[in-house]
Design a protein around this motif. Structure first.
Motif, PDB file in Angstrom:
ATOM      1  N   ARG A   1       2.731   6.082  -0.313  1.00  0.00           N
ATOM      2  CA  ARG A   1       1.717   5.079  -0.650  1.00  0.00           C
ATOM      3  C   ARG A   1       2.240   3.669  -0.409  1.00  0.00           C
ATOM      4  O   ARG A   1       1.562   2.829   0.184  1.00  0.00           O
ATOM      5  CB  ARG A   1       1.308   5.246  -2.132  1.00  0.00           C
TER       6      ARG A   1
ATOM      7  N   LEU B   1      -3.435   5.185  -2.291  1.00  0.00           N
ATOM      8  CA  LEU B   1      -3.603   4.062  -1.368  1.00  0.00           C
ATOM      9  C   LEU B   1      -4.952   3.384  -1.610  1.00  0.00           C
ATOM     10  O   LEU B   1      -5.062   2.158  -1.631  1.00  0.00           O
ATOM     11  CB  LEU B   1      -3.509   4.590   0.066  1.00  0.00           C
TER      12      LEU B   1
ATOM     13  N   ALA C   1      -3.381   9.488  -0.326  1.00  0.00           N
ATOM     14  CA  ALA C   1      -4.546   8.753   0.167  1.00  0.00           C
ATOM     15  C   ALA C   1      -5.306   8.128  -0.997  1.00  0.00           C
ATOM     16  O   ALA C   1      -5.737   6.967  -0.940  1.00  0.00           O
ATOM     17  CB  ALA C   1      -5.460   9.697   0.952  1.00  0.00           C
TER      18      ALA C   1
ATOM     19  N   SER D   1      -4.778   1.422  -4.786  1.00  0.00           N
ATOM     20  CA  SER D   1      -4.024   0.164  -4.699  1.00  0.00           C
ATOM     21  C   SER D   1      -4.807  -0.883  -3.915  1.00  0.00           C
ATOM     22  O   SER D   1      -4.623  -2.079  -4.114  1.00  0.00           O
ATOM     23  CB  SER D   1      -2.629   0.379  -4.107  1.00  0.00           C
ATOM     24  N   THR D   2      -5.704  -0.419  -3.017  1.00  0.00           N
ATOM     25  CA  THR D   2      -6.586  -1.368  -2.336  1.00  0.00           C
ATOM     26  C   THR D   2      -7.641  -1.896  -3.314  1.00  0.00           C
ATOM     27  O   THR D   2      -7.969  -3.077  -3.331  1.00  0.00           O
ATOM     28  CB  THR D   2      -7.286  -0.699  -1.143  1.00  0.00           C
TER      29      THR D   2
ATOM     30  N   ASN E   1      -6.870  -4.863  -5.538  1.00  0.00           N
ATOM     31  CA  ASN E   1      -6.984  -6.230  -5.023  1.00  0.00           C
ATOM     32  C   ASN E   1      -8.249  -6.924  -5.523  1.00  0.00           C
ATOM     33  O   ASN E   1      -8.362  -8.140  -5.457  1.00  0.00           O
ATOM     34  CB  ASN E   1      -6.966  -6.227  -3.495  1.00  0.00           C
TER      35      ASN E   1
ATOM     36  N   LEU F   1       2.737   2.992   3.473  1.00  0.00           N
ATOM     37  CA  LEU F   1       1.454   2.809   4.155  1.00  0.00           C
ATOM     38  C   LEU F   1       0.781   1.521   3.699  1.00  0.00           C
ATOM     39  O   LEU F   1       0.237   0.770   4.514  1.00  0.00           O
ATOM     40  CB  LEU F   1       0.543   4.008   3.884  1.00  0.00           C
ATOM     41  N   GLY F   2       0.857   1.247   2.384  1.00  0.00           N
ATOM     42  CA  GLY F   2       0.264   0.020   1.854  1.00  0.00           C
ATOM     43  C   GLY F   2       0.922  -1.199   2.483  1.00  0.00           C
ATOM     44  O   GLY F   2       0.256  -2.154   2.870  1.00  0.00           O
TER      45      GLY F   2
ATOM     46  N   LEU G   1       2.384  -1.266   5.340  1.00  0.00           N
ATOM     47  CA  LEU G   1       1.994  -1.276   6.753  1.00  0.00           C
ATOM     48  C   LEU G   1       0.623  -1.922   6.922  1.00  0.00           C
ATOM     49  O   LEU G   1       0.405  -2.738   7.819  1.00  0.00           O
ATOM     50  CB  LEU G   1       1.964   0.171   7.261  1.00  0.00           C
ATOM     51  N   PHE G   2      -0.289  -1.570   6.002  1.00  0.00           N
ATOM     52  CA  PHE G   2      -1.647  -2.099   6.098  1.00  0.00           C
ATOM     53  C   PHE G   2      -1.679  -3.593   5.820  1.00  0.00           C
ATOM     54  O   PHE G   2      -2.354  -4.359   6.509  1.00  0.00           O
ATOM     55  CB  PHE G   2      -2.582  -1.381   5.110  1.00  0.00           C
ATOM     56  N   SER G   3      -0.941  -4.004   4.795  1.00  0.00           N
ATOM     57  CA  SER G   3      -0.966  -5.434   4.455  1.00  0.00           C
ATOM     58  C   SER G   3      -0.092  -6.222   5.424  1.00  0.00           C
ATOM     59  O   SER G   3      -0.282  -7.419   5.591  1.00  0.00           O
ATOM     60  CB  SER G   3      -0.492  -5.660   3.025  1.00  0.00           C
ATOM     61  N   GLY G   4       0.858  -5.526   6.055  1.00  0.00           N
ATOM     62  CA  GLY G   4       1.647  -6.160   7.095  1.00  0.00           C
ATOM     63  C   GLY G   4       2.718  -7.098   6.588  1.00  0.00           C
ATOM     64  O   GLY G   4       3.353  -7.804   7.350  1.00  0.00           O
TER      65      GLY G   4
END
Lengths: 340, 175, 134
Positions: free
Chosen positions: B67, B19, B16, B22-23, B26, B70-71, B73-76
């Motif tokens: 990580r 993650l 977590a 890494s957010t 940005n 999930l990353g 997945l979040f950014s798609g």
């Protein structure tokens, strides 16, 4: 660690410095002689050379145009006899020599036929055989007499220097470049190319030959200090209602647009004027006669090299260009080296 | 590989955290220096290095993959996943090798890892763009790796010293 | 795996400098390979635009001036070439990285739009033509 950063920084600065010390580059584009021209020169006097070249090209157009008010050629065509500049006289004499050499395949007296077909105009016309037959006797270089500073034309005849004007202009630009000490540059006058010296990096210039059937290149030539001119029917033509394609180069022998088995001819030689005249003539001749002509000129002062793109999908290249020829992978031509 | 409950929980928390980092990355778009979209500083490497030292290679790998997935997945975007996964795996491989040398400190390991991370991202760019020209950015990214690697090494060395007394991996506790 | 933090080196050692130097050397080496000899030549630049991995344009930068649009993957980029510089003027891609990258003007530089898969690369014109005849 600090030292390393210092080294990195120094290296970065060196790359930046390397960009300096380049010869001055100047570039100039203009619309003249019914085409788009681009001139590039490297040297201390590059911009002067280009300005002078542009002025010279406009001067030439004014003198050599068939349509411009006050042009020497228009005066000759209009009155059948006119006094002309010694430079124009020399060019006309040269043009007559080209006509004789190429057995009339290149001919400046083709003007009446060009007007009849009017292929480059808004309203092209497909003439009857009778119309063509009526004009054919007016074609031929024996109808033109250059006598010192005066030209005489037989009645009904007309001359058109469109087939060599751009080539001659490139010769004039080459002289201007030399006067200004330009050691590197390219001149592109709508199908007429002059490459001056080598590229600033010391390598030969890459001159791409347009693919007549696509938007890519048929091949590439590595050239230094020479002229290259391409003629072909693939750019200027019109399609009649029945679907027949009439391209703009008229065969002086038949009076019809040349039905060549060649798609384009590129002539490489040390004279822009000659390259221009020969490329047109060779296109009109067709492959077989063109190769014979090339062979016949090998021995004399007028030797030249050529690249033929044929309608049956070949690129035939004269042996003198073998080392300069770079085939294009994406072009679908079979490359063929001619024998001397 | 056996995961104790405590270890599992620790891995989850670290994943977590990674993650989150890494957010956070940005906010520092590397693309301003190196115009290669998808390229990241590699702040999340802090967690990878820490996990590698504190928990071990398998756990660090599990955290890394979690990580990245999930990353992604979040950014798609699949490309973002490829960038972080290739970069992360390259870094992981190099760091495992470097860590074997008892002579290197956290700094050396993380600098090597950061360099491998950025090289992996170039590899991802080559794959997604089908263009080898992007290798031209390698020198810039390697220079960036020197800074981020040192920074990561510094942060992890602080972390390791701070958590030395916690016995995070005392596996006999809650077996 | 159990690690004892007392055996873990948390302070830099001389051997770390070796790793550091190796990475730095690699950076300089790759930089020399990619920018060294090319940066020293003053050859005219060639602008190579590839879209979706396919080369769309391969044109001398000098004769590529103007605005060009490229569409791929549902995104459209407007590229402006002027004064020896290339920049992405506008893009409807989500990241806008390509727009933010600003102009490029030297051999070896690239502009990349990942969503649209557009790569604009400048190379010293060793392969591209300097002038076209025909």
């Amino acid at each position: 660690m600090k030292k390393l950063f210092a080294v990195l920084l120094a290296a970065a600065m060196l790359w930046g410095l390397a960009a300096c010390g380049a010869p001055e580059k100047a570039e100039f584009s203009l619309f003249a002689m019914d085409t788009y021209m681009t001139l590039v020169a490297y040297g201390d006097e590059a911009s002067d050379a280009l300005t002078e070249s542009a002025r010279a090209i406009n001067d030439l157009e004014q003198r050599l145009s068939r349509t411009r008010e006050g042009s020497e050629i228009r005066a000759v065509n209009h009155s059948g006899r006119a006094a002309i500049d010694s430079e124009t006289a020399a060019l006309l004499t040269e043009a007559l020599v080209f006509s004789a050499e190429t057995d009339g395949a290149f001919d400046i007296t083709v003007a009446p036929l060009v007007d009849l077909w009017a292929i480059n105009s808004d309203s092209p016309h497909i003439p009857s055989q009778a119309e063509i037959d009526a004009l054919l006797p007016l074609i031929g270089c024996d109808h033109v007499t250059v006598d010192g500073s005066a030209v005489t034309l037989d009645v009904g005849c007309a001359i058109d220097l469109g087939g060599i004007a751009k080539g001659y202009a490139s010769d004039v630009v080459a002289e201007i470049f030399a006067e200004h000490g330009i050691k590197s540059g390219t001149v592109s006058l709508g199908g007429n190319v002059y490459v001056c010296g080598k590229r600033p990096d010391g390598k030969p210039w890459n001159v791409a030959v347009q693919d007549p059937q696509g938007d890519g290149y048929a091949c590439m030539l590595s050239l230094t200090d020479t002229f290259a001119v391409t003629s072909g029917g693939y750019q200027r033509y019109f399609t009649a209602e029945d679907g027949t394609v009439y391209q703009h180069i008229i065969d002086p022998a038949t009076g019809y647009p040349a039905r060549s088995d060649l798609l384009s001819v590129t002539v490489v030689c040390p004279s822009g004027t000659r390259a221009d005249a020969y490329s047109t003539a060779l296109y009109v001749m067709g492959e077989e006669a063109a190769i014979r002509f090339w062979e016949s000129q090998q021995a004399g002062d007028h030797a030249f090299e050529a690249v033929f793109v044929t309608a049956d999908g070949r690129i035939a290249c004269t042996p003198g260009l073998a080392d300069q020829f770079v085939p294009q992978e994406d072009a679908s031509y079979e490359v063929q080296l001619l024998n001397r | 590989m056996k995961f104790s409950v405590k270890k599992l929980a620790l891995c989850a928390v670290l994943a977590a955290l990674a993650l989150g980092l890494s957010t956070l990355e940005n906010l520092f778009p590397v693309s301003l220096i190196v115009p290669l979209p998808g390229v990241k500083l590699g702040l999340a490497n802090i967690v990878t290095v820490f996990a590698l030292y504190e928990l071990g290679a398998p756990e660090a790998l599990a955290i890394l993959v979690t990580r990245c997935l999930l990353g992604g997945l979040f950014s798609g975007t699949a490309t973002a996943l490829l960038f972080s996964l290739l970069g992360g795996l390259c870094a992981m491989g190099v760091m495992i090798l470097l860590k074997r040398s008892r002579r290197l400190s956290v700094y050396g390991v993380s600098v090597g890892g950061a360099a491998a991370h950025n090289a992996g991202q170039i590899l991802a760019a080559m794959i997604t763009l089908g263009n080898t020209m992007v290798v031209g950015y390698l020198p810039f990214l390697l220079a960036v790796a020197l800074i981020t690697g040192t920074l990561t090494g510094f942060v992890v060395s602080l972390l390791l010293r701070a958590t030395a007394h916690l016995h995070l991996t005392n596996q006999s506790d809650y077996r | 795996m159990k690690s004892n933090s007392s055996t873990v080196k948390t302070r830099p050692t001389p051997w770390d400098a070796l790793v550091f130097a190796a990475v730095a050397a690699l950076a300089v080496l790759t930089a020399l390979v990619f920018y060294g000899p090319k940066a020293r030549t003053n050859a005219p630049l060639t602008c190579v635009v590839s879209v979706g991995g396919e080369v769309m344009d391969h044109v001398p930068l000098a004769s590529f001036a103007g605005e060009h649009t490229y569409s791929h993957n549902g995104y459209t980029l407007t590229v402006r070439v002027s004064g020896g510089q290339v920049e992405v003027l506008h893009s409807d891609c989500p990241g806008q990285d390509c727009v933010h990258s600003g102009p490029i003007s030297r051999a070896g530089q690239s502009l990349v739009c990942l969503p649209a898969q557009v790569v604009i690369h400048l190379e010293s014109g060793t392969d591209g033509p300097d002038v076209i005849v025909g």
